[in-house]
Design an enzyme around this catalytic site. Structure first.
Site, PDB file in Angstrom:
ATOM      1  N   ASN A 194     -81.644  31.340 -36.438  1.00 17.99           N
ATOM      2  CA  ASN A 194     -82.049  30.538 -35.271  1.00 17.99           C
ATOM      3  C   ASN A 194     -81.522  31.141 -33.971  1.00 17.99           C
ATOM      4  OD1 ASN A 194     -83.459  28.689 -36.805  1.00 17.99           O
ATOM      5  ND2 ASN A 194     -81.673  27.362 -37.106  1.00 17.99           N
ATOM      6  N   GLY A 253     -83.475  34.129 -33.071  1.00 14.72           N
ATOM      7  CA  GLY A 253     -84.793  33.706 -32.581  1.00 14.72           C
ATOM      8  C   GLY A 253     -84.712  33.266 -31.128  1.00 14.72           C
ATOM      9  N   ALA A 278     -70.393  36.635 -34.203  1.00 15.35           N
ATOM     10  CA  ALA A 278     -69.001  36.579 -34.634  1.00 15.35           C
ATOM     11  C   ALA A 278     -68.981  36.867 -36.129  1.00 15.35           C
ATOM     12  CB  ALA A 278     -68.412  35.201 -34.350  1.00 15.35           C
ATOM     13  N   TYR A 288     -68.780  32.221 -47.612  1.00 17.16           N
ATOM     14  CA  TYR A 288     -68.431  32.725 -46.279  1.00 17.16           C
ATOM     15  C   TYR A 288     -68.707  34.222 -46.172  1.00 17.16           C
ATOM     16  CZ  TYR A 288     -65.650  33.362 -42.003  1.00 17.16           C
ATOM     17  OH  TYR A 288     -65.231  33.662 -40.732  1.00 17.16           O
ATOM     18  N   THR A 314     -57.079  35.426 -36.379  1.00 11.95           N
ATOM     19  CA  THR A 314     -56.750  35.133 -34.980  1.00 11.95           C
ATOM     20  C   THR A 314     -56.121  33.748 -34.915  1.00 11.95           C
ATOM     21  OG1 THR A 314     -58.565  36.530 -34.238  1.00 11.95           O
ATOM     22  CG2 THR A 314     -57.772  34.903 -32.663  1.00 11.95           C
TER      23      THR A 314
END
Ligand code: UDP
Length: 313
Positions: A99, A102, A114, A145, A175
């Site tokens: 998405n 797009g 990311a 994941y 992080t």
């Protein structure tokens, strides 16, 4: 610039919202608050340059404004949470990326994904350069994941090749910093919250596995640099200083002045044994390297959690 940030209320996303608002950009934050928090963006809600769209990015989204950038940060990113929600995790990595690509294509905007050090899986090459293809279990607990981020990268390069979308891919290594959720189960948030509450520090396995921890401000500077260059290949961003988890536990106990004791718990399935970014590319292409020492970053993070936990009690 007009920027759409999916996952804009998450830990990294909300730092990006702040960063681009300070640069006087129009920021459209798309978030469904599944693992993020309104607290992270509440100070921006009255800003006329900030727009919040409460939406699950794995479902189609139509945007009125012209856009210069689409930054796709929406993801259930902590092992505890993605193991609990594997299907939603896959959907945000697969459908969410589709998405966002797009939207970028329709608007003629540039796109930044990311991505993650998890795409290297339990690495057999150490430290990990971008050229390493990884060692991922495609059906294990972490696969929702890892594989959705690997597919997200593949989708990104499909749009780059087929539709000529200008893309950036940042492979983010562990992080930490203010803005993390106290209960997201990650090692730094868990250890700090446990240390502050005087509870046992839960080290998984013998704590011999390693990670390399990057302070959020360093990461944001790296992302800022990446969107300014014309470089389409993936870039690792992370701090190469590597610590064993048991070392980290001891450092946090000390910095938090805590009396907590270490409690050993079983290691999770497929927990990578070592992780350390090779940042040669980032140094060369972006002239970037992290500056914040672990101790300095941890002290700021401890203060953030102290304020958060004790103001709730
Ligand atoms: N870990 C731990 N205790 C905790 C949480 C995590 O020992 O309470 C370990 C975990 O086994 C892993 C490392 O810390 O080896 C980093 O875990 P995290 O969930 O932060 O993210 P990962 O790097 O695995 O994605």
């Amino acid at each position: 610039m007009n920027i759409l940030i999916s996952g804009g209320a998450g830990f990294i996303g909300s730092w990006l919202c702040d960063f681009f608002i300070k640069k006087n950009c129009l920021v459209i934050c798309v978030d469904n608050f599944i693992t993020s928090s309104k607290d992270n963006i509440k100070h921006l809600l009255k800003n006329s340059k900030f727009k919040l769209i409460e939406h699950d990015i794995s479902k189609p989204l139509f945007i009125d404004q012209p856009l210069d950038w689409v930054l796709h940060f929406a993801s259930i990113a902590s092992p505890k949470n993605y193991i609990a929600e594997p299907i939603k995790t896959l959907k945000s990595g697969l459908l969410g990326t589709h998405n966002c690509l797009g939207i970028a294509r329709n608007k003629g905007a540039k796109f930044l994904l990311a991505s993650t050090s998890e795409i290297y899986g339990d690495p057999q090459v150490h430290p990990q350069p971008e050229s390493y293809w990884g060692n991922v279990n495609p059906i294990g607990l972490r696969s929702c994941y890892d594989e959705s981020k690997r597919a997200a990268e593949a989708l990104t390069y499909a749009y780059y090749r087929q539709h000529k979308v200008s893309v950036r891919v940042v492979r983010i290594f562990n992080t930490y910093g203010p803005g993390m959720q106290p209960d997201d189960g990650r090692v730094i948030s868990n250890f700090i919250v446990q240390a502050l509450q005087g509870k046992p520090i839960t080290v998984y396995g013998e704590g011999k596995q390693s990670r390399s921890f990057c302070y959020i401000e360093d990461l944001i500077k790296g992302i800022e640099k990446l969107i300014k260059v014309e470089y389409y290949l993936p870039v690792n961003l992370g701090n190469p200083r590597e610590y064993k988890i048991i070392e980290l536990a001891k450092i946090i106990i000390k910095l938090a002045n805590s009396s907590s004791k270490i409690k050993y718990l079983p290691l999770m399935e497929d927990d990578p044994k070592r992780r350390q970014p090779d940042i040669t590319v980032a140094k060369k292409i972006l002239n970037w390297k992290p500056k914040v020492e672990l101790k300095t970053g941890l002290l700021k993070t401890i203060k953030y959690f102290k304020d958060k936990i004790f103001s709730c009690e």
